[in-house]
Scaffold this active site. Structure first.
Site, PDB file in Angstrom:
ATOM      1  N   ARG A   1       0.847  -1.205   0.000  1.00  0.00           N
ATOM      2  CA  ARG A   1       0.000   0.000   0.000  1.00  0.00           C
ATOM      3  C   ARG A   1       0.876   1.246   0.000  1.00  0.00           C
ATOM      4  O   ARG A   1       0.905   2.002   0.958  1.00  0.00           O
ATOM      5  CB  ARG A   1      -0.961  -0.099   1.168  1.00  0.00           C
ATOM      6  CG  ARG A   1      -1.816  -1.339   0.991  1.00  0.00           C
ATOM      7  CD  ARG A   1      -2.812  -1.507   2.049  1.00  0.00           C
ATOM      8  NE  ARG A   1      -4.113  -1.086   1.590  1.00  0.00           N
ATOM      9  CZ  ARG A   1      -5.209  -1.219   2.284  1.00  0.00           C
ATOM     10  NH1 ARG A   1      -5.170  -1.715   3.491  1.00  0.00           N
ATOM     11  NH2 ARG A   1      -6.363  -0.830   1.815  1.00  0.00           N
TER      12      ARG A   1
ATOM     13  N   GLN B   1      -1.260   2.866  -5.648  1.00  0.00           N
ATOM     14  CA  GLN B   1      -2.647   3.202  -5.286  1.00  0.00           C
ATOM     15  C   GLN B   1      -3.664   2.750  -6.335  1.00  0.00           C
ATOM     16  O   GLN B   1      -4.730   2.261  -5.990  1.00  0.00           O
ATOM     17  CB  GLN B   1      -2.782   4.701  -5.039  1.00  0.00           C
ATOM     18  CG  GLN B   1      -2.612   5.013  -3.557  1.00  0.00           C
ATOM     19  CD  GLN B   1      -2.626   6.495  -3.254  1.00  0.00           C
ATOM     20  OE1 GLN B   1      -2.829   7.315  -4.138  1.00  0.00           O
ATOM     21  NE2 GLN B   1      -2.393   6.820  -2.013  1.00  0.00           N
TER      22      GLN B   1
ATOM     23  N   ASP C   1      -4.611  -0.896  -5.941  1.00  0.00           N
ATOM     24  CA  ASP C   1      -4.986  -1.311  -4.588  1.00  0.00           C
ATOM     25  C   ASP C   1      -6.451  -1.759  -4.541  1.00  0.00           C
ATOM     26  O   ASP C   1      -7.359  -0.975  -4.253  1.00  0.00           O
ATOM     27  CB  ASP C   1      -4.720  -0.131  -3.639  1.00  0.00           C
ATOM     28  CG  ASP C   1      -4.970  -0.471  -2.188  1.00  0.00           C
ATOM     29  OD1 ASP C   1      -5.465  -1.585  -1.912  1.00  0.00           O
ATOM     30  OD2 ASP C   1      -4.681   0.371  -1.339  1.00  0.00           O
TER      31      ASP C   1
ATOM     32  N   SER D   1      -8.383  -1.453  -1.172  1.00  0.00           N
ATOM     33  CA  SER D   1      -8.985  -0.140  -0.908  1.00  0.00           C
ATOM     34  C   SER D   1     -10.239   0.080  -1.744  1.00  0.00           C
ATOM     35  O   SER D   1     -11.240   0.562  -1.230  1.00  0.00           O
ATOM     36  CB  SER D   1      -7.982   0.988  -1.194  1.00  0.00           C
ATOM     37  OG  SER D   1      -7.028   1.037  -0.172  1.00  0.00           O
TER      38      SER D   1
ATOM     39  N   TYR E   1      -0.955   0.265   8.699  1.00  0.00           N
ATOM     40  CA  TYR E   1      -1.973  -0.546   9.379  1.00  0.00           C
ATOM     41  C   TYR E   1      -1.881  -0.369  10.885  1.00  0.00           C
ATOM     42  O   TYR E   1      -0.814  -0.026  11.415  1.00  0.00           O
ATOM     43  CB  TYR E   1      -1.758  -2.036   9.082  1.00  0.00           C
ATOM     44  CG  TYR E   1      -2.189  -2.462   7.708  1.00  0.00           C
ATOM     45  CD1 TYR E   1      -3.540  -2.516   7.377  1.00  0.00           C
ATOM     46  CD2 TYR E   1      -1.267  -2.832   6.745  1.00  0.00           C
ATOM     47  CE1 TYR E   1      -3.948  -2.929   6.121  1.00  0.00           C
ATOM     48  CE2 TYR E   1      -1.665  -3.248   5.480  1.00  0.00           C
ATOM     49  CZ  TYR E   1      -3.011  -3.293   5.179  1.00  0.00           C
ATOM     50  OH  TYR E   1      -3.420  -3.703   3.940  1.00  0.00           O
TER      51      TYR E   1
HETATM   52  P1  NAD Z   1      -8.065  -2.395   7.864  1.00  0.00           P
HETATM   53  O1  NAD Z   1      -9.220  -2.836   7.040  1.00  0.00           O
HETATM   54  O2  NAD Z   1      -6.950  -3.340   8.112  1.00  0.00           O
HETATM   55  O3  NAD Z   1      -8.614  -1.915   9.299  1.00  0.00           O
HETATM   56  C1  NAD Z   1      -9.713  -1.027   9.394  1.00  0.00           C
HETATM   57  C2  NAD Z   1      -9.464  -0.018  10.470  1.00  0.00           C
HETATM   58  O4  NAD Z   1      -9.554  -0.638  11.759  1.00  0.00           O
HETATM   59  C3  NAD Z   1      -8.076   0.638  10.435  1.00  0.00           C
HETATM   60  O5  NAD Z   1      -8.241   2.028  10.244  1.00  0.00           O
HETATM   61  C4  NAD Z   1      -7.489   0.309  11.802  1.00  0.00           C
HETATM   62  O6  NAD Z   1      -6.694   1.366  12.314  1.00  0.00           O
HETATM   63  C5  NAD Z   1      -8.739   0.118  12.621  1.00  0.00           C
HETATM   64  N1  NAD Z   1      -8.576  -0.558  13.922  1.00  0.00           N
HETATM   65  C6  NAD Z   1      -7.698  -1.529  14.280  1.00  0.00           C
HETATM   66  N2  NAD Z   1      -7.840  -1.831  15.598  1.00  0.00           N
HETATM   67  C7  NAD Z   1      -8.864  -1.034  16.066  1.00  0.00           C
HETATM   68  C8  NAD Z   1      -9.477  -0.883  17.338  1.00  0.00           C
HETATM   69  N3  NAD Z   1      -9.089  -1.576  18.410  1.00  0.00           N
HETATM   70  N4  NAD Z   1     -10.479   0.018  17.436  1.00  0.00           N
HETATM   71  C9  NAD Z   1     -10.901   0.755  16.388  1.00  0.00           C
HETATM   72  N5  NAD Z   1     -10.337   0.650  15.157  1.00  0.00           N
HETATM   73  C10 NAD Z   1      -9.328  -0.232  15.002  1.00  0.00           C
HETATM   74  O7  NAD Z   1      -7.434  -1.057   7.299  1.00  0.00           O
HETATM   75  P2  NAD Z   1      -7.580  -0.383   5.867  1.00  0.00           P
HETATM   76  O8  NAD Z   1      -8.812   0.432   5.845  1.00  0.00           O
HETATM   77  O9  NAD Z   1      -7.431  -1.416   4.811  1.00  0.00           O
HETATM   78  O10 NAD Z   1      -6.307   0.560   5.812  1.00  0.00           O
HETATM   79  C11 NAD Z   1      -5.777   1.144   6.942  1.00  0.00           C
HETATM   80  C12 NAD Z   1      -4.757   2.175   6.550  1.00  0.00           C
HETATM   81  O11 NAD Z   1      -3.780   1.657   5.633  1.00  0.00           O
HETATM   82  C13 NAD Z   1      -5.281   3.383   5.813  1.00  0.00           C
HETATM   83  O12 NAD Z   1      -6.070   4.251   6.480  1.00  0.00           O
HETATM   84  C14 NAD Z   1      -3.951   3.963   5.349  1.00  0.00           C
HETATM   85  O13 NAD Z   1      -3.266   4.597   6.362  1.00  0.00           O
HETATM   86  C15 NAD Z   1      -3.231   2.724   4.936  1.00  0.00           C
HETATM   87  N6  NAD Z   1      -3.418   2.622   3.484  1.00  0.00           N
HETATM   88  C16 NAD Z   1      -2.459   3.185   2.685  1.00  0.00           C
HETATM   89  C17 NAD Z   1      -2.646   3.140   1.297  1.00  0.00           C
HETATM   90  C18 NAD Z   1      -1.635   3.717   0.357  1.00  0.00           C
HETATM   91  O14 NAD Z   1      -0.826   4.507   0.752  1.00  0.00           O
HETATM   92  N7  NAD Z   1      -1.666   3.327  -0.900  1.00  0.00           N
HETATM   93  C19 NAD Z   1      -3.740   2.513   0.749  1.00  0.00           C
HETATM   94  C20 NAD Z   1      -4.674   1.962   1.595  1.00  0.00           C
HETATM   95  C21 NAD Z   1      -4.487   2.015   2.959  1.00  0.00           C
END
Ligand code: NAD
Length: 385
Positions: A128, A133, A136, A139, A234
């Site tokens: 990620r 992007q 992805d 996402s 993450y």
């Molecule tokens: P995910 O589906 O793995 O998790 C969903 C959410 O659950 C996350 O935001 C995580 O922080 C949250 N979480 C974990 N434990 C928790 C708790 N105890 N209570 C409440 N929330 C909790 O995550 P995702 O949506 O696939 O992606 C997370 C992050 O990855 C993004 O927000 C971003 O920072 C990063 N990301 C980067 C890129 C990129 O740069 N290309 C792309 C996608 C995601």
């Protein structure tokens, strides 16, 4: 290069890996695209639309697998009910697979790929990073999931979402609590706001607070743990002590909340339990929980994946594969993701993938008869499979 697009056979799967609008790009790159008949039907992509875009329609799936160099899929290979063979066995030996693979949950497929010298790339393993992007798929599918979860909640809830001041009285807005504000959570917040709800959210990653606020939702303040995020962005697994405090903060809000949308996940682990039975009992009769972490064990202890259960008047819904409920846009987004990865692998028709490229290296699972992804290899040997 001959690219094959089989019809997805997974139960309830409606998406297709390639839609007609991306085919001209592949044809311009001098590839030939073969699509199994009716593969795009559920997303309203007809055989005629594929043909018009430059693809050839194949009626026999065996021929499609046997005659193509690269197969593009959505769901990991599975047992084909009509052909009585695993899709992994249908691929031509030495060919390439690109699609979701969930390699740790599908060790048999990974083994078949290694044995049959299939080069495989898993969409979940695309790193990620900014450059990746547009590839992805996690996402893009999470965006759809977050949106659809809110519509599901609005449909099941016994009241409306917006504040309405009418001659028939004032209707207060629904209060929606979003737990976990990653890709799905942020889209859920935006969708619930657009429908007029009052939205609160929480996520342990400190960087998320500003994003939540910029969408017009309020952020639940609590003492955040240190060192909460991995290098990839993450959340790390939280301590039981933190989760206890988090549950207390959530519990304090539940009597006033109409909808909870929970999305909290920790990569490669069981989802954290944020809502216990006692907590559900704090919610009012008629309220709704949509648990998007259902397939990872659920954020609510009462969730059953793929089912809707009721506990003391509260509906707890654990949807699986929400992107398949919107096949047109889900397929469009996925097609863009997979085509971009394909073109990175094969920028020219006779190109060989550059396995030193970070995206290619990390998303490659099997190659030259071996499991080459270290994470997958370690996990499978740890499990003794
Ligand atoms: P995910 O589906 O793995 O998790 C969903 C959410 O659950 C996350 O935001 C995580 O922080 C949250 N979480 C974990 N434990 C928790 C708790 N105890 N209570 C409440 N929330 C909790 O995550 P995702 O949506 O696939 O992606 C997370 C992050 O990855 C993004 O927000 C971003 O920072 C990063 N990301 C980067 C890129 C990129 O740069 N290309 C792309 C996608 C995601």
């Amino acid at each position: 290069m001959k690219i094959g697009i089989p019809k997805e056979i997974g139960p309830g799967e409606t998406r297709v890996a390639i839609v007609p609008e991306v085919i001209p790009t592949l044809v311009r790159d001098k590839h030939e695209v073969f699509v199994e008949t009716t593969a795009g039907e559920s997303g309203s992509f007809s055989d005629q639309a594929y043909e018009k875009a430059g693809a050839k329609i194949i009626t026999d799936p065996i021929l499609l697998y046997e005659s193509t160099d690269v197969v593009l899929k959505v769901q990991p290979p599975q047992f084909h009910p009509t052909l009585k063979k695993d899709e992994a066995e249908l691929l031509r030996e030495g060919s390439t697979y690109i699609g979701f693979l969930a390699p740790i949950s599908n060790p048999d497929v990974v083994r078949i790929f290694a044995r049959r010298n299939i080069t495989s790339f898993s969409m979940e393993y695309v790193p990620r990073i900014t450059r990746a992007q547009s590839m992805d798929a996690l996402s893009s599918m999470s965006t759809i999931t977050g949106y659809k979860a809110v519509l599901l909640a609005a449909d099941k809830l016994d009241k409306m979402f917006p504040l309405l001041m009418t001659a028939a009285g004032t209707i207060p807005p629904a209060i929606v609590l979003v737990l976990g504000a990653g890709v799905a959570g942020l889209q859920a917040i935006a969708t619930a706001k657009r429908l007029g709800a009052k939205v609160e959210a929480f996520d342990p990653r400190p960087s998320v607070k500003e994003q939540v606020k910029s969408l017009g939702a309020s952020f639940i303040e609590m003492e955040l743990p240190q060192d909460v995020e991995t290098a990839g962005g993450y959340a790390k697994e939280q301590s039981e002590e933190f989760l206890k405090k988090e549950r207390e903060s959530i519990a304090a809000r539940l009597p006033k909340v109409d909808v909870v949308i929970s999305t909290a996940q920790v990569f490669g682990k069981r989802a954290p339990v944020l809502l216990t039975q006692d907590m559900v009992e704090l919610m009012r009769h008629g309220s709704v929980i949509i648990d998007l972490a259902a397939e990872q064990g659920g954020n609510c202890s009462l969730t059953q994946a793929g089912k809707s259960v009721e506990h003391r008047g509260v509906q707890i819904i654990g949807p699986v594969n929400l992107p398949a409920t919107l096949p047109m846009d889900a397929s469009r987004m996925y097609a863009k993701n997979i085509t971009t990865l394909f073109r990175l692998l094969y920028p020219k028709v006779d190109a060989v993938p550059d396995f030193n490229d970070e995206i290619i290296k990390e998303s490659c699972i099997t190659r030259e008869g071996r499991i080459v992804n270290e994470l997958v290899r370690a996990s499978l040997s740890e499990k003794g499979v």
